[in-house]
Write a protein that holds these residues in place. Structure first.
Motif, PDB file in Angstrom:
ATOM      1  N   ALA A  14      -4.752   5.202  -2.264  1.00 54.60           N
ATOM      2  CA  ALA A  14      -4.368   3.952  -2.919  1.00 54.60           C
ATOM      3  C   ALA A  14      -4.147   2.849  -1.894  1.00 54.60           C
ATOM      4  O   ALA A  14      -3.568   3.060  -0.836  1.00 54.60           O
ATOM      5  CB  ALA A  14      -3.101   4.159  -3.747  1.00 54.60           C
ATOM      6  N   ASP A  15      -4.619   1.666  -2.241  1.00 52.47           N
ATOM      7  CA  ASP A  15      -4.439   0.471  -1.423  1.00 52.47           C
ATOM      8  C   ASP A  15      -4.709  -0.727  -2.321  1.00 52.47           C
ATOM      9  O   ASP A  15      -5.626  -0.677  -3.161  1.00 52.47           O
ATOM     10  CB  ASP A  15      -5.401   0.481  -0.237  1.00 52.47           C
ATOM     11  N   PRO A  16      -3.935  -1.804  -2.212  1.00 52.48           N
ATOM     12  CA  PRO A  16      -4.163  -2.959  -3.092  1.00 52.48           C
ATOM     13  C   PRO A  16      -5.587  -3.484  -3.069  1.00 52.48           C
ATOM     14  O   PRO A  16      -6.089  -3.984  -4.082  1.00 52.48           O
ATOM     15  CB  PRO A  16      -3.170  -3.992  -2.548  1.00 52.48           C
ATOM     16  N   SER A  17      -6.264  -3.391  -1.923  1.00 49.18           N
ATOM     17  CA  SER A  17      -7.624  -3.914  -1.833  1.00 49.18           C
ATOM     18  C   SER A  17      -8.657  -2.965  -2.418  1.00 49.18           C
ATOM     19  O   SER A  17      -9.805  -3.369  -2.654  1.00 49.18           O
ATOM     20  CB  SER A  17      -7.972  -4.196  -0.366  1.00 49.18           C
ATOM     21  N   ILE A  18      -8.297  -1.715  -2.656  1.00 51.40           N
ATOM     22  CA  ILE A  18      -9.252  -0.719  -3.142  1.00 51.40           C
ATOM     23  C   ILE A  18      -9.130  -0.515  -4.639  1.00 51.40           C
ATOM     24  O   ILE A  18     -10.132  -0.305  -5.333  1.00 51.40           O
ATOM     25  CB  ILE A  18      -9.052   0.619  -2.402  1.00 51.40           C
ATOM     26  N   GLY A  28       0.809  -1.214   0.000  1.00 47.15           N
ATOM     27  CA  GLY A  28       0.000   0.000   0.000  1.00 47.15           C
ATOM     28  C   GLY A  28       0.842   1.264   0.000  1.00 47.15           C
ATOM     29  O   GLY A  28       0.518   2.239  -0.688  1.00 47.15           O
ATOM     30  N   THR A  29       1.926   1.249   0.755  1.00 41.32           N
ATOM     31  CA  THR A  29       2.823   2.400   0.800  1.00 41.32           C
ATOM     32  C   THR A  29       3.429   2.670  -0.566  1.00 41.32           C
ATOM     33  O   THR A  29       3.516   3.827  -1.017  1.00 41.32           O
ATOM     34  CB  THR A  29       3.941   2.159   1.829  1.00 41.32           C
ATOM     35  N   LEU A  30       3.852   1.612  -1.238  1.00 36.77           N
ATOM     36  CA  LEU A  30       4.424   1.767  -2.573  1.00 36.77           C
ATOM     37  C   LEU A  30       3.399   2.303  -3.566  1.00 36.77           C
ATOM     38  O   LEU A  30       3.710   3.186  -4.379  1.00 36.77           O
ATOM     39  CB  LEU A  30       4.971   0.425  -3.065  1.00 36.77           C
ATOM     40  N   MET A  31       2.171   1.793  -3.505  1.00 34.06           N
ATOM     41  CA  MET A  31       1.148   2.255  -4.433  1.00 34.06           C
ATOM     42  C   MET A  31       0.809   3.724  -4.199  1.00 34.06           C
ATOM     43  O   MET A  31       0.596   4.475  -5.152  1.00 34.06           O
ATOM     44  CB  MET A  31      -0.117   1.400  -4.302  1.00 34.06           C
ATOM     45  N   GLN A  32       0.766   4.147  -2.950  1.00 30.74           N
ATOM     46  CA  GLN A  32       0.500   5.558  -2.662  1.00 30.74           C
ATOM     47  C   GLN A  32       1.627   6.444  -3.184  1.00 30.74           C
ATOM     48  O   GLN A  32       1.388   7.546  -3.677  1.00 30.74           O
ATOM     49  CB  GLN A  32       0.301   5.757  -1.160  1.00 30.74           C
ATOM     50  N   ILE A  86      -5.225  -2.630   5.298  1.00 35.89           N
ATOM     51  CA  ILE A  86      -3.934  -2.523   5.988  1.00 35.89           C
ATOM     52  C   ILE A  86      -3.027  -1.568   5.225  1.00 35.89           C
ATOM     53  O   ILE A  86      -2.362  -0.698   5.797  1.00 35.89           O
ATOM     54  CB  ILE A  86      -3.268  -3.907   6.112  1.00 35.89           C
ATOM     55  N   GLY A  87      -3.003  -1.713   3.900  1.00 35.89           N
ATOM     56  CA  GLY A  87      -2.164  -0.857   3.067  1.00 35.89           C
ATOM     57  C   GLY A  87      -2.657   0.565   2.947  1.00 35.89           C
ATOM     58  O   GLY A  87      -1.926   1.426   2.447  1.00 35.89           O
ATOM     59  N   LEU A  88      -3.865   0.834   3.383  1.00 37.09           N
ATOM     60  CA  LEU A  88      -4.386   2.198   3.367  1.00 37.09           C
ATOM     61  C   LEU A  88      -4.084   2.920   4.667  1.00 37.09           C
ATOM     62  O   LEU A  88      -3.605   4.056   4.670  1.00 37.09           O
ATOM     63  CB  LEU A  88      -5.895   2.183   3.131  1.00 37.09           C
ATOM     64  N   VAL A  89      -4.354   2.266   5.786  1.00 32.81           N
ATOM     65  CA  VAL A  89      -4.258   2.909   7.098  1.00 32.81           C
ATOM     66  C   VAL A  89      -2.811   3.108   7.529  1.00 32.81           C
ATOM     67  O   VAL A  89      -2.414   4.191   7.981  1.00 32.81           O
ATOM     68  CB  VAL A  89      -5.022   2.080   8.146  1.00 32.81           C
ATOM     69  N   VAL A  90      -1.996   2.063   7.387  1.00 38.75           N
ATOM     70  CA  VAL A  90      -0.639   2.081   7.949  1.00 38.75           C
ATOM     71  C   VAL A  90       0.233   3.203   7.388  1.00 38.75           C
ATOM     72  O   VAL A  90       0.887   3.915   8.161  1.00 38.75           O
ATOM     73  CB  VAL A  90       0.031   0.701   7.757  1.00 38.75           C
ATOM     74  N   PRO A  91       0.311   3.412   6.056  1.00 32.52           N
ATOM     75  CA  PRO A  91       1.204   4.478   5.552  1.00 32.52           C
ATOM     76  C   PRO A  91       0.882   5.859   6.105  1.00 32.52           C
ATOM     77  O   PRO A  91       1.793   6.646   6.370  1.00 32.52           O
ATOM     78  CB  PRO A  91       0.990   4.428   4.035  1.00 32.52           C
ATOM     79  N   HIS A  92      -0.386   6.171   6.309  1.00 27.31           N
ATOM     80  CA  HIS A  92      -0.751   7.488   6.834  1.00 27.31           C
ATOM     81  C   HIS A  92      -0.326   7.634   8.290  1.00 27.31           C
ATOM     82  O   HIS A  92       0.138   8.706   8.701  1.00 27.31           O
ATOM     83  CB  HIS A  92      -2.254   7.704   6.687  1.00 27.31           C
TER      84      HIS A  92
END
Length: 345
Positions: A102-106, A90-94, A273-279
């Motif tokens: 951005a998040d892999p699941s979204i 998720g961090t990489l996609m953002q 997980i990939g959305l919340v954690v990077p922020h």
């Protein structure tokens, strides 16, 4: 803009970070504590003294020792590895899309993996875990490439909400195709695990599959961290400082495919997980991806291990899908970001 002014701007950009070393140590302590708690909690409570004794002198005749080694430890390690993989993906996609939503699941990557797993289950029998992993990689690659191409090829600057809506449409397409294949070929029951997301069936073979794959993805991501930080400042600055935009994007994309594909093949469609954690991580250490990526891996591990504990304890002895637990956290967070970031960008 001269190279000197670009360098000065980059240094100023990177100087806005907190205390990454302190946060990483605290995060690692949190992961260790959550792993011990995960091994101890369940239908049968196992005290830390018994856990330590099983690690020092394993006795096969003791049921608690067998439970620890054959069920609890592989499940806890699987949760930690999947959490790290999803958070870094998720961090990489953002960073790649410059989209805070951005998040892999979204944006279709997770659903792409699920689609190819549905195809594999429908047309092949007795698939090994490694072959299933390969199919998951292909699906993740398809979703990631489509989203990245949509972001890069577009002639106009896309807002985060616009790009997220495009990814959501792609996710719906993949999900619909997966459901149709599952119903037509009567593999709905097999595929339901990947849609719900869970860690109840975690075994040592899953750890053996995840470990080299996730480590490879993390290594690629960490190698790209400095270039990714510069890329978030704009293509012109990144090019002026000597970074190859195509190399950074495609290597980062390869890391996303490895991480998200491995996570979905083992644990299913665990979202947010990939959305919340990077922020959270950016609020702690700033904008330098040399610190954001490793701390995201640590915090992602901690968050998913804790979510898995919650999935077991909400309605014992039955288990709640861990994907539902992460959605309870992620959906309100996503709506908040869509409201705040969508207006400001």
């Amino acid at each position: 803009m001269s190279i000197l002014s670009k360098t000065s701007k980059t240094r100023k950009f990177l100087s806005r970070n907190g205390h990454p070393g302190r946060w990483m140590i605290a995060g690692l302590c949190g992961v260790l504590f959550s792993l011990i708690l995960s091994i101890g909690l369940g239908a049968v409570w196992i005290p830390p003294s018994v856990i330590l004794d099983s690690l020092i002198s394993f006795t096969p005749d003791l049921i608690e020792h067998q439970l620890i080694h054959e069920v609890r430890i592989p499940r806890a390690l699987t949760a930690a590895l999947v959490g790290a993989a999803l958070a870094v993906a998720g961090t990489l996609m953002q960073g790649l899309t410059r989209n805070p939503l951005a998040d892999p699941s979204i944006i279709g990557i997770t659903q792409g993996s699920a689609l190819f797993i549905a195809i594999a289950l429908a047309f092949f029998t007795n698939l090994s875990y490694w072959l299933l992993l390969g199919w998951s990689f292909m699906g993740a690659a398809l979703g990631a490439i489509l989203v990245l191409l949509f972001s890069v090829v577009s002639k106009e600057q896309l807002s985060p909400v616009t790009l997220t809506l495009a990814g959501a449409a792609l996710s719906m397409l993949f999900s619909s195709l997966s459901t149709g294949i599952a119903l037509y070929y009567q593999v709905s029951q097999d595929l339901s695990f990947w849609f719900a997301g869970g860690l109840s069936g975690a075994k040592w073979i899953h750890v053996y599959i995840l470990l080299p794959t996730v480590v490879a993805g993390l290594v690629i991501a960490f190698l790209m961290s400095r270039s990714l930080t510069t890329l978030t400042m704009g293509d012109d600055i990144a090019t002026g400082l000597g970074h190859s935009l195509h190399l950074v994007r495609w290597l980062s994309l390869a890391a996303v495919v490895l991480l998200s594909g491995a996570a979905v093949s083992i644990a299913g469609a665990i979202g947010f997980i990939g959305l919340v954690v990077p922020h959270i991580v950016r609020s702690l250490v700033g904008v330098d991806y040399r610190y954001i990526l490793p701390l995201s891996a640590i915090l992602g591990s901690f968050l998913l291990v804790v979510a898995d504990i919650g999935a077991r304890m909400i309605n014992p002895p039955f288990e709640t899908p861990v994907g539902a637990i992460t959605a309870l956290i992620g959906v309100p967070f996503f709506l908040y970001l869509a409201r705040v970031k969508g207006r400001s960008m």
